[in-house]
Design an enzyme around this catalytic site. Sequence first.
Site, mmCIF file in Angstrom:
data_model
loop_
_atom_site.group_PDB
_atom_site.id
_atom_site.type_symbol
_atom_site.label_atom_id
_atom_site.label_comp_id
_atom_site.label_asym_id
_atom_site.label_seq_id
_atom_site.Cartn_x
_atom_site.Cartn_y
_atom_site.Cartn_z
ATOM 1 N N GLU A 138 38.170 37.311 43.109
ATOM 2 C CA GLU A 138 39.448 37.341 43.836
ATOM 3 C C GLU A 138 40.615 36.916 42.935
ATOM 4 O O GLU A 138 41.695 37.507 42.973
ATOM 5 C CB GLU A 138 39.383 36.410 45.058
ATOM 6 C CG GLU A 138 38.327 36.777 46.092
ATOM 7 C CD GLU A 138 38.674 38.026 46.902
ATOM 8 O OE1 GLU A 138 39.095 39.032 46.298
ATOM 9 O OE2 GLU A 138 38.501 37.986 48.137
ATOM 10 N N GLU A 188 35.213 42.931 35.102
ATOM 11 C CA GLU A 188 36.559 43.291 35.568
ATOM 12 C C GLU A 188 37.286 44.109 34.500
ATOM 13 O O GLU A 188 37.961 45.091 34.811
ATOM 14 C CB GLU A 188 37.366 42.046 35.938
ATOM 15 C CG GLU A 188 36.951 41.387 37.259
ATOM 16 C CD GLU A 188 37.393 42.161 38.505
ATOM 17 O OE1 GLU A 188 38.249 43.066 38.404
ATOM 18 O OE2 GLU A 188 36.863 41.872 39.593
ATOM 19 N N GLU A 198 41.368 45.458 54.892
ATOM 20 C CA GLU A 198 41.464 46.021 53.552
ATOM 21 C C GLU A 198 40.829 47.418 53.468
ATOM 22 O O GLU A 198 41.389 48.332 52.857
ATOM 23 C CB GLU A 198 40.799 45.086 52.542
ATOM 24 C CG GLU A 198 41.040 45.492 51.101
ATOM 25 C CD GLU A 198 40.779 44.365 50.128
ATOM 26 O OE1 GLU A 198 41.330 43.261 50.327
ATOM 27 O OE2 GLU A 198 40.021 44.572 49.170
HETATM 28 C C1 LIG Z 1 37.057 45.312 40.969
HETATM 29 C C2 LIG Z 1 37.693 44.439 41.983
HETATM 30 N N1 LIG Z 1 37.757 43.123 41.785
HETATM 31 C C3 LIG Z 1 38.322 42.323 42.717
HETATM 32 C C4 LIG Z 1 38.856 42.821 43.873
HETATM 33 C C5 LIG Z 1 39.523 41.922 44.868
HETATM 34 N N2 LIG Z 1 38.703 41.624 45.979
HETATM 35 C C6 LIG Z 1 38.793 42.332 47.141
HETATM 36 O O1 LIG Z 1 39.526 43.241 47.348
HETATM 37 C C7 LIG Z 1 38.777 44.215 44.059
HETATM 38 N N3 LIG Z 1 39.275 44.825 45.147
HETATM 39 N N4 LIG Z 1 38.206 44.996 43.087
#
Ligand SMILES: Cc1ncc(CNC=O)c(N)n1
Length: 229
Positions: free
Chosen positions: A148, A218, A96
Site C-alpha cells: 500500500e 513493484e 476500488e
Molecule cells: C501493483 C500494485 N501495488 C499496490 C497497489 C495498491 N493496493 C491496492 O490497490 C496496487 N493497486 N497495485
Amino acid sequence: MEEQAKCEEKKIGVIETWLRKHRLLFQGATRHPLILSIRDGSINIASFKSWLAQDYLFVRAFVPFVASVLIKAWKESDESGDMEVILGGVASLEDELSWFKRESSKWGISLSEVVPQQANKKYCGLLESLMSPDVEYTVAITAFWVIEAVYQESFAHCIGEGSKTPQELKETCERWGNEAFAKYCQSLQNIANRRLQNASDEELKKAEVMFLNVLEYEVDFWNMSRGNV
Ligand SMILES: Cc1ncc(CNC=O)c(N)n1
C-alpha cells in the site's frame, strides 16, 4: 547492530530504519520513470492503459490476500484494533474494483480480455504464497503495509507541488495519493512496527526480506508498462 537495538537507541520504528537502509530501492519503487512521466505530463497513454488493465487483475488477487491478513490478525494479533484497520482495507477494495471497471470503460479497455503479463503473474503468486497459514502475521502485515505504501508514495508525488499531471489522470492519482489513504497506510505501518518491535530475530529477518521482495516486484510491475513508452 541489530535492528531492534538501533531503534531503541533512536526511538524510531524498525520500518524507519529499513527505509533508511534501503532508501535507493524504495525510491526505485516510488519514483519509477512511469510515475515521473505522469507527474511531468509526458506519459504515453498506452502505458497508462496497460498499467490500468494489469492493475485491475492484481487488485482482484489482492482482495483474498487482504482477507488472509484479516484471518491472521484475528488468530494472532495482540491488539484488537488491528482487525478494524484491515477490515476497512477489505471494504474499500469493493469500491476500488468498481472504480477500475468504470475507469477502464472510459479508456475503452475490455477487462475480460486482459491477459496477465509475466511480472503480474509473479506478483500475484507472491500474494498467494503469503496467504498460507504458515506465514506469520508479522510478515504478512509488513508485506501488506509496503504494498500500500508504494502506491501511496508514488501517486501522492503525482499530485504534489509543481506536478503537471494531465487532468484525465488526476482521479487515478487521487485514489492512492489522498490524505485518507496516507492515514490508512500510517495505521498499517504502526501495526507492522509494533509487531516487528516484539518479533524474534528470525521473524524480523523474514519480514525484512519480504519488504525487499515487494519493492522489487513493484519495480517489475511498473516496468511492464514501459514496453509502450
Ligand atoms: C501493483 C500494485 N501495488 C499496490 C497497489 C495498491 N493496493 C491496492 O490497490 C496496487 N493497486 N497495485
